[in-house]
Structure formats: C-alpha cells, structure tokens
Enzyme design. Structure first.
Site, PDB file in Angstrom:
ATOM      1  N   LYS A  70     -27.826  -2.445  -5.650  1.00 20.50           N
ATOM      2  CA  LYS A  70     -29.124  -1.795  -5.433  1.00 20.50           C
ATOM      3  C   LYS A  70     -30.179  -2.481  -6.298  1.00 20.50           C
ATOM      4  CE  LYS A  70     -27.803   1.717  -2.764  1.00 20.50           C
ATOM      5  NZ  LYS A  70     -26.507   1.104  -2.423  1.00 20.50           N
TER       6      LYS A  70
ATOM      7  N   SER B 172     -27.550  -0.741   3.419  1.00 19.82           N
ATOM      8  CA  SER B 172     -28.636  -0.151   2.636  1.00 19.82           C
ATOM      9  C   SER B 172     -29.564  -1.191   2.017  1.00 19.82           C
ATOM     10  CB  SER B 172     -28.079   0.750   1.525  1.00 19.82           C
ATOM     11  OG  SER B 172     -27.566  -0.030   0.464  1.00 19.82           O
TER      12      SER B 172
END
Length: 204
Positions: free
Chosen positions: A165, A128
């Site tokens: 993230k 991701s």
C-alpha cells in the site's frame, strides 16, 4: 571491499552462473562436486566470501541459502547483476496471511537492482493498487527497509499478514492507502515495514 582470491572468485562465479541458469543457488555439496574439493573447503570459501561482502546466506537453515551480493567475474564488463530471493505472495487487496517461504531466486540487472542494496521479490495478488500501475500477477521488486516517508509504496506486515500500500503517517495513526477507489484505506497504530517498492516486473 577486500579482494577475493582466484579460487574464491571461481567459487563466486560458479554460484552466480548456477543461480542464473537454474533460478536457485547451488548447495555446498554441488559446489564441492564441481571443484572436486571437500565440504569443509567449500564452507571455508563461503565464509571468506561472506566476510568480504560478496555473498550472504539465509538465517534459516536451508540447503540452498546462498545469495550473490556482488558479482565479481574477472572478464565481466556487463551491468551489475544480483540474485533476488522470491518470497511468497503479497496481497494487493485485503492483507493475505503469508509465510515468507523461499520460492526460488530471480536474476536481475540494473536498473532493477543496484549495488549495496538488498532486495526481495513478491508476486502481487489483487487489484487494490491498479491506480499505481500495479496489477495482479506482477512481480514486485522490493528494497529492504524498515522505515518510509509519506507517499512511498511499502510492503508492510500487520498481524502476520503482508500487504502492499501507499504509506502515510498521520497525527495519531498510520494510513495504508490503496490506489483503487473500490478499496478502503487501512488505519493502524503500529505497522512493521519490511520494504519499499523499487520496481515492477511484468511478463506478457
């Protein structure tokens, strides 16, 4: 920082050399055997080195919990080096439940680590964050921190799951943004930040 005594420096250098050669620190018994001194004497040196800011120990009761904070080799003219604990795996996709198990230590020098900062390392899993150049199998070097500013890449804990993230604080929520259009952002009201990404180490 208070100056270490000659014997304390010898103990510190042994811990540093042992950690570099074995990728994990020595036990109190191994230090005692090396110097031919009692376990009580070793503990005295370790306590003194802790108070002077040269080493730290894990809060958890482990036999190999020593960590070098400041290398103090008498004849060392090389760059700063630190022994960084390797913890579990960080999911760069959906958050992965992860116990912060100590998987060993890795020795890193500047510019990957800097004096007066605390670090840990995590193995990246998932895709991701490929847009930020973070790939599956990379070693994420993370500076310990509990806060972040918009745009920083953080290691965060959500419901006992850990993920990496990009961090953004919005008006009424926090957005953890992936760097891959195939993944959706994570929105939450509360998140525990445990670190800010400092470097990525990749082996081929």
């Amino acid at each position: 920082m208070k100056e270490a005594t000659d014997r304390q420096r010898a103990v510190l250098n042994f811990i540093s050399d042992f950690s570099t050669e074995n990728a994990y620190p020595p036990t109190v018994r191994e230090i005692g055997d090396h110097f031919g001194i009692s376990l009580r004497a070793v503990q005295g040196h370790i306590t003194a080195l802790q108070k002077k800011g040269y080493i730290s120990t894990s809060e958890k009761k482990r036999s190999r919990s020593l960590r070098i904070l400041v290398a103090d080799k008498l004849n060392d003219t090389g760059p700063y080096m630190a022994s960084v604990p390797l913890l579990g795996t960080v999911a760069a996709g959906k958050p992965l439940l992860c116990e912060e198990n100590l998987d060993g230590y890795i020795s890193l020098t500047e510019p990957f680590v800097r004096p007066d900062k605390n670090y840990f390392a995590l193995r990246v899993r998932g895709t991701s964050m490929i847009g930020a150049g973070i790939l599956e199998g990379d070693l994420a070097i993370v500076e310990q921190a509990s806060t972040a500013i918009d745009g920083q890449i953080v290691v965060a804990v959500l419901d006992d799951a850990i993920t990496i993230k990009r961090y953004y604080r919005e008006s009424e929520r926090i957005r953890l943004q992936p760097e891959n259009p195939a993944f959706q952002a994570i929105y939450c009201q509360d998140v525990r930040i445990v670190g800010i990404l400092s470097n990525i180490v990749r082996t081929y």
